[in-house]
Design an enzyme around this catalytic site. Structure first.
Site, PDB file in Angstrom:
ATOM      1  N   CYS A  19       6.785 -21.057   2.440  1.00 23.65           N
ATOM      2  CA  CYS A  19       7.117 -22.394   2.935  1.00 23.65           C
ATOM      3  C   CYS A  19       6.645 -22.464   4.392  1.00 23.65           C
ATOM      4  CB  CYS A  19       8.628 -22.638   2.859  1.00 23.65           C
ATOM      5  SG  CYS A  19       9.262 -22.568   1.174  1.00 23.65           S
TER       6      CYS A  19
ATOM      7  N   CYS B  17      10.074 -12.664   2.259  1.00 22.81           N
ATOM      8  CA  CYS B  17      10.051 -13.688   1.212  1.00 22.81           C
ATOM      9  C   CYS B  17       8.604 -13.901   0.781  1.00 22.81           C
ATOM     10  CB  CYS B  17      10.629 -14.998   1.754  1.00 22.81           C
ATOM     11  SG  CYS B  17      10.889 -16.250   0.477  1.00 22.81           S
TER      12      CYS B  17
ATOM     13  N   GLU C  99      18.899 -10.039   7.609  1.00 24.09           N
ATOM     14  CA  GLU C  99      19.891 -10.656   8.474  1.00 24.09           C
ATOM     15  C   GLU C  99      20.912 -11.422   7.639  1.00 24.09           C
ATOM     16  OE1 GLU C  99      17.347 -11.160  12.512  1.00 24.09           O
ATOM     17  OE2 GLU C  99      17.109 -12.750  11.046  1.00 24.09           O
TER      18      GLU C  99
ATOM     19  N   CYS D 188       9.125 -22.196   7.608  1.00 25.27           N
ATOM     20  CA  CYS D 188      10.209 -21.205   7.609  1.00 25.27           C
ATOM     21  C   CYS D 188       9.760 -19.878   8.219  1.00 25.27           C
ATOM     22  CB  CYS D 188      10.695 -20.974   6.173  1.00 25.27           C
ATOM     23  SG  CYS D 188      12.041 -19.792   6.068  1.00 25.27           S
TER      24      CYS D 188
ATOM     25  N   CYS E  38      26.425 -16.424   5.213  1.00 29.38           N
ATOM     26  CA  CYS E  38      25.083 -16.761   4.735  1.00 29.38           C
ATOM     27  C   CYS E  38      24.330 -15.440   4.582  1.00 29.38           C
ATOM     28  CB  CYS E  38      24.407 -17.681   5.748  1.00 29.38           C
ATOM     29  SG  CYS E  38      22.678 -18.025   5.354  1.00 29.38           S
TER      30      CYS E  38
ATOM     31  N   CYS F 100      19.226 -22.054   9.981  1.00 24.83           N
ATOM     32  CA  CYS F 100      18.369 -22.091   8.776  1.00 24.83           C
ATOM     33  C   CYS F 100      16.911 -21.891   9.145  1.00 24.83           C
ATOM     34  CB  CYS F 100      18.438 -23.449   8.091  1.00 24.83           C
ATOM     35  SG  CYS F 100      20.039 -23.951   7.546  1.00 24.83           S
TER      36      CYS F 100
HETATM   37  N1  SAH Z   1      14.656 -19.407  -0.667  1.00 28.24           N
HETATM   38  C1  SAH Z   1      15.880 -20.136  -0.799  1.00 28.24           C
HETATM   39  C2  SAH Z   1      16.972 -19.586   0.092  1.00 28.24           C
HETATM   40  C3  SAH Z   1      16.734 -19.790   1.578  1.00 28.24           C
HETATM   41  S1  SAH Z   1      17.788 -21.046   2.100  1.00 28.24           S
HETATM   42  C4  SAH Z   1      15.642 -21.596  -0.537  1.00 28.24           C
HETATM   43  O1  SAH Z   1      14.564 -21.928  -0.082  1.00 28.24           O
HETATM   44  O2  SAH Z   1      16.494 -22.411  -0.835  1.00 28.24           O
HETATM   45  C5  SAH Z   1      17.211 -21.438   3.655  1.00 28.24           C
HETATM   46  C6  SAH Z   1      17.203 -22.934   3.844  1.00 28.24           C
HETATM   47  O3  SAH Z   1      16.731 -23.256   5.161  1.00 28.24           O
HETATM   48  C7  SAH Z   1      16.255 -23.613   2.881  1.00 28.24           C
HETATM   49  O4  SAH Z   1      16.750 -24.862   2.506  1.00 28.24           O
HETATM   50  C8  SAH Z   1      15.017 -23.803   3.760  1.00 28.24           C
HETATM   51  O5  SAH Z   1      14.176 -24.797   3.271  1.00 28.24           O
HETATM   52  C9  SAH Z   1      15.647 -24.144   5.072  1.00 28.24           C
HETATM   53  N2  SAH Z   1      14.784 -23.908   6.219  1.00 28.24           N
HETATM   54  C10 SAH Z   1      13.770 -23.040   6.321  1.00 28.24           C
HETATM   55  N3  SAH Z   1      13.222 -23.091   7.530  1.00 28.24           N
HETATM   56  C11 SAH Z   1      13.916 -24.007   8.227  1.00 28.24           C
HETATM   57  C12 SAH Z   1      13.862 -24.483   9.559  1.00 28.24           C
HETATM   58  N4  SAH Z   1      12.978 -23.999  10.417  1.00 28.24           N
HETATM   59  N5  SAH Z   1      14.756 -25.420   9.934  1.00 28.24           N
HETATM   60  C13 SAH Z   1      15.696 -25.871   9.083  1.00 28.24           C
HETATM   61  N6  SAH Z   1      15.809 -25.450   7.815  1.00 28.24           N
HETATM   62  C14 SAH Z   1      14.928 -24.529   7.399  1.00 28.24           C
END
Ligand code: SAH
Length: 353
Positions: free
Chosen positions: A119, A115, A95, A122, A108, A340
């Site tokens: 985390c 992945c 996406e 996420c 974005c 995000c």
């Molecule tokens: N793997 C890289 C690129 C992904 S960026 C990284 O982690 O930086 C995606 C961003 O959204 C990251 O900062 C991640 O921590 C954040 N993120 C993931 N799940 C989220 C959620 N449910 N709500 C808000 N931010 C989230």
């Protein structure tokens, strides 16, 4: 020749294309023409390469395919955000998102299918990693959003963030190659200053970025500056603890003189107290930096909840006291799961082969 045996033509450099054309008895300059069609004009099939003879086009087609992405589904949010479900040549889906604001249009984009990082908060992490995206697949996502910006907003694309699915620094070579194409005049001609690569904090690769003297910006998903909390949120912290991250960032700054952005979500009962805010402020002293406080976007999981607004205020106050620039980022495109961490939230990507 079977389709499977043909090579993706966009995997070839200009020099490699020249070798190919010479090998089939064509002039070297054909390579430049084809390269221009592929990267500048972004053609999706050889038939449209009108400055080549039909015979030449057929010869190319005997050897190569163009593995172009297809925007399979496009969703528009009430706030204008657009989410593309992008189908890759092998049927897999990633996406990418277009985020409009009054001053900017940001793309974005994803760097991997799924992945590997786990985390806990996420949605993409639940997909596991299926494969790395190829440079042309990353490039195509940006090009598709560039066109949508023109069509739907009549404005140019201004910024690119690698904050879609996947960990960009674990697809390092392809990421750099894609950015090379995105920034080059034969490609999209976008300045690297307008590109931000976001990482979970893979220390070794942050050092590599510094060694490679990249010109784009770096963001780190920090979420906590206390090891115990961060490890609970992000298992990568066990092998890349904050001390190592701090060292890698010092190295980055020494080599590039570029500040870093920390992405930081504040969750209720997890990191919404003063001790965490102070730890963040302290971590921000390591090198020049700024903080984006990101709103948490629920992913159908009761474990994580957005902190109360007064806790965000607390963070802002503490950071201000230390002269650290902090912005609270409102979420965009939540209604279409484009925010995000929501990518791959409510579709059946997991089942796709
Ligand atoms: N793997 C890289 C690129 C992904 S960026 C990284 O982690 O930086 C995606 C961003 O959204 C990251 O900062 C991640 O921590 C954040 N993120 C993931 N799940 C989220 C959620 N449910 N709500 C808000 N931010 C989230």
């Amino acid at each position: 020749m079977e389709q499977e045996q043909k090579r993706d033509i966009r995997k070839l450099s200009l020099a490699e294309l020249e070798v190919f054309f010479l090998s089939i008895g064509e002039k070297k300059f054909r390579a430049k023409q084809v390269y221009d069609w592929l990267w500048n004009k972004r053609l999706k099939n050889f038939a449209e390469m009108t400055n080549l003879s039909k015979a030449t086009r057929e010869r190319i087609e005997q050897h190569f395919v163009i593995n172009h992405i297809r925007v399979d589904q496009m969703k528009r949010s009430v706030d204008g955000t657009i989410k593309n479900a992008v189908k890759l040549y092998d049927g897999k889906i990633v996406e990418s998102v277009l985020i409009p604001t009054p001053k900017r249009i940001t793309a974005c984009v994803s760097s991997q299918v799924g992945c590997s990082l786990d985390c806990n908060f996420c949605a993409t992490a639940r997909l596991k990693r299926m494969r790395n995206l190829h440079p042309d697949e990353i490039f195509d996502q940006v090009a598709a959003i560039m066109e949508e910006a023109k069509v739907y907003f009549d404005r140019p694309l201004t910024n690119i963030v690698f904050m879609g699915m996947g960990e960009p620094l674990l697809n390092y070579a392809n990421l750099l190659e894609a950015i090379e194409k995105i920034t080059s005049p034969e490609g999209l001609g976008i300045s690297p200053k307008r590109i931000t690569v976001s990482t979970v904090g893979v220390c070794k690769m942050i050092r590599k970025l510094a060694d490679d003297e990249v010109k784009f910006n770096l963001a780190v998903s920090l979420h906590s500056a206390i090891n115990e909390t961060r490890s609970r949120l992000m298992p990568i912290n066990d092998s890349n603890p904050l001390e190592d991250l701090a060292d890698a960032l010092r190295y980055w700054y020494r080599k590039t003189k570029r500040k870093v952005t920390y992405e930081y979500v504040v969750w209720k009962g997890i990191n919404d107290d003063e001790a965490h805010a102070l730890a963040l402020a302290k971590f921000c002293q390591i090198i020049p930096s700024k903080v984006n406080l990101i709103q948490y976007n629920p992913i159908d999981d009761g474990e994580f909840q957005q902190a109360d607004p007064d806790k965000l205020d607390l963070y802002v106050q503490v950071l201000e006291r230390f002269d650290i620039v902090a912005k609270v980022r409102k979420s965009r495109g939540q209604d279409i799961d484009a925010a995000c961490g929501q990518l791959a939230n409510k579709n059946d990507l997991v089942t796709l082969g």
